[in-house]
Design an enzyme around this catalytic site. Structure first.
Site, PDB file in Angstrom:
ATOM      1  N   GLU A 144       0.804  -1.089   0.106  1.00 21.13           N
ATOM      2  CA  GLU A 144      -0.050  -0.070  -0.029  1.00 21.13           C
ATOM      3  C   GLU A 144       0.816   1.138   0.098  1.00 21.13           C
ATOM      4  O   GLU A 144       0.639   2.162  -0.559  1.00 21.13           O
ATOM      5  CB  GLU A 144      -0.946  -0.184   1.152  1.00 21.13           C
ATOM      6  CG  GLU A 144      -2.083  -1.019   1.114  1.00 21.13           C
ATOM      7  CD  GLU A 144      -2.974  -1.093  -0.145  1.00 21.13           C
ATOM      8  OE1 GLU A 144      -2.853   0.225  -0.722  1.00 21.13           O
ATOM      9  OE2 GLU A 144      -3.360  -2.047  -0.452  1.00 21.13           O
ATOM     10  N   TYR A 190      -6.490   5.753   4.856  1.00 21.74           N
ATOM     11  CA  TYR A 190      -6.746   4.711   3.874  1.00 21.74           C
ATOM     12  C   TYR A 190      -5.773   3.332   4.267  1.00 21.74           C
ATOM     13  O   TYR A 190      -6.149   2.481   3.878  1.00 21.74           O
ATOM     14  CB  TYR A 190      -6.308   5.523   2.383  1.00 21.74           C
ATOM     15  CG  TYR A 190      -5.857   4.342   1.459  1.00 21.74           C
ATOM     16  CD1 TYR A 190      -7.054   3.550   0.819  1.00 21.74           C
ATOM     17  CD2 TYR A 190      -4.651   3.971   1.277  1.00 21.74           C
ATOM     18  CE1 TYR A 190      -6.965   2.825  -0.268  1.00 21.74           C
ATOM     19  CE2 TYR A 190      -4.355   2.685   0.208  1.00 21.74           C
ATOM     20  CZ  TYR A 190      -5.648   2.422  -0.469  1.00 21.74           C
ATOM     21  OH  TYR A 190      -5.497   1.366  -1.467  1.00 21.74           O
ATOM     22  N   ASP A 209      -9.644   5.906  -1.112  1.00 27.29           N
ATOM     23  CA  ASP A 209      -8.450   6.332  -1.840  1.00 27.29           C
ATOM     24  C   ASP A 209      -9.164   7.200  -3.217  1.00 27.29           C
ATOM     25  O   ASP A 209     -10.304   7.156  -3.007  1.00 27.29           O
ATOM     26  CB  ASP A 209      -7.240   5.443  -2.075  1.00 27.29           C
ATOM     27  CG  ASP A 209      -7.656   4.448  -3.326  1.00 27.29           C
ATOM     28  OD1 ASP A 209      -8.826   4.312  -3.594  1.00 27.29           O
ATOM     29  OD2 ASP A 209      -6.513   4.010  -3.931  1.00 27.29           O
TER      30      ASP A 209
END
Ligand code: SF4
Length: 346
Positions: free
Chosen positions: A34, A117, A135
């Site tokens: 991520e 997020y 996001d």
């Protein structure tokens, strides 16, 4: 299960992208993926992710590395603050959580480099906690799906989008659901004109029926990037070149050659070098232009090369780095053109 969620998961089961960070319940791996995927295309991350995990296979191995080692492995991926924060966050997890990332989104968000997020992504994908991961992709999909036509950068709209995203997350398979929305946003419900004919959600989509999907989400116009001229000066002495580790926020921790903001001729640049670096140099050779595009600014560079006069010592904050050691240092892509001048003239 909501019919939208069911349709999405059915599509995901048939069409999910095969990606190396999927198929694991490993919070560290999810965190690394991520962090790399923020502002970066999947195709780019595909080569960096395995290399990073080979070098730092576990959270303790990342926490025990040096900042320079981490930046070196990240070299070329850009947005280096992500790498520094990942490294600082890993140290924090060692100290506060005995090396294991917590599963609660609130605790995750208190770790360096983990925002709402990433916390949602880690909690749902690695720990099956039913929370959303919102996001830009998700904002786009939700705005179109539910016909949200107010400014998505405004807090009120943002909260509404988060609420709607949250309402779709199933208790069963929350991680798959979040990854399905990400995939839909990346491959079908793309920015600009989406490919609604391939979308499993078109029957439920407000923007599809209204015909204004290409106009959503509503966002303020991005400001044009500022163009900043720089002279990059390669000062060579006995097979070494003058460099420093940047302390500025942009490219912090990376090695750069001396930079002078502005447009110069060799004649106007020479006295500045002498004044700023206390070095006497030979004539400056114009080695051509270079350009690097950051998110908010563009560096329009001109590279100059020169020799330091006799056995110069490096000014404070700088070091003369042997040319054959350049490959071992974390260097930003912005310096690539300057490095190739050194290679060609070595
Ligand atoms: Fe996006 Fe079109 Fe699907 Fe609506 S129907 S979610 S606009 S791809």
């Amino acid at each position: 299960m909501d019919r939208i969620t069911a349709a999405l998961l059915d599509w995901y089961d048939r069409c999910a992208r095969v990606l190396p960070w999927r198929g694991f319940h490993d919070a560290y791996r999810t965190w690394v993926s991520e962090a790399m995927l923020q502002q970066t295309r999947v195709e780019t991350v595909l080569s960096y992710y395995p290399r990073f995990l080979e070098r730092f296979p576990t959270l303790p191995s990342l926490a025990g590395a040096s900042e320079a080692d981490v930046l070196k492995v990240w070299e070329g991926l850009g947005y280096y603050s992500r790498a520094r924060n990942l490294w600082k966050g890993a140290k924090q997890v060692m100290e506060e959580y005995n090396g294991v990332l917590p599963c609660e989104p609130e605790k995750l968000q208190r770790i360096c480099g983990i925002g709402p997020y990433s916390a949602g992504a880690i909690a749902s994908i690695a720990y099956d906690i039913p929370v959303p991961a919102v996001d830009g992709n998700v904002i786009r999909v939700i705005s179109r799906l539910f016909g949200i036509r107010t400014d998505a950068s405004e807090k009120e709209t943002r909260l509404r989008i988060e609420g709607l995203a949250s309402g779709l997350v199933p208790r069963d398979r929350p991680g798959d659901h979040n990854q399905a929305v990400m995939d839909l946003g990346a491959t079908v419900c793309v920015p600009g004109t989406p490919d609604c004919s391939r979308c499993p959600l078109s029957a439920y989509c407000d923007a599809f029926h209204a015909g204004d999907a290409a106009d959503l989400p509503v966002l303020p116009k991005a400001k044009p990037q500022k163009v900043i001229p720089y002279a990059v000066v390669l000062i060579v002495s006995s097979g070494s070149v003058l460099m420093r580790i940047r302390t500025e926020k942009l490219l912090q921790g990376l090695w750069c050659f001396p930079l002078f903001e502005g447009e110069y001729t060799p004649e106007s640049l020479q006295p500045l070098i002498r004044k700023a670096l206390h070095l006497r140099t030979g004539p400056l050779v114009d080695s051509g232009p270079a350009r690097h595009v950051f998110t908010h600014q563009i560096w329009q560079m001109r590279v100059y090369k020169t020799d330091a006069e006799i056995a110069a010592s490096a000014p404070e904050g700088y070091e003369f780095i042997p040319l054959d050691q350049l490959k071992d240092l974390p260097l930003p892509v912005a310096m690539d053109a300057a490095v190739s001048v050194l290679r060609h003239q070595a």
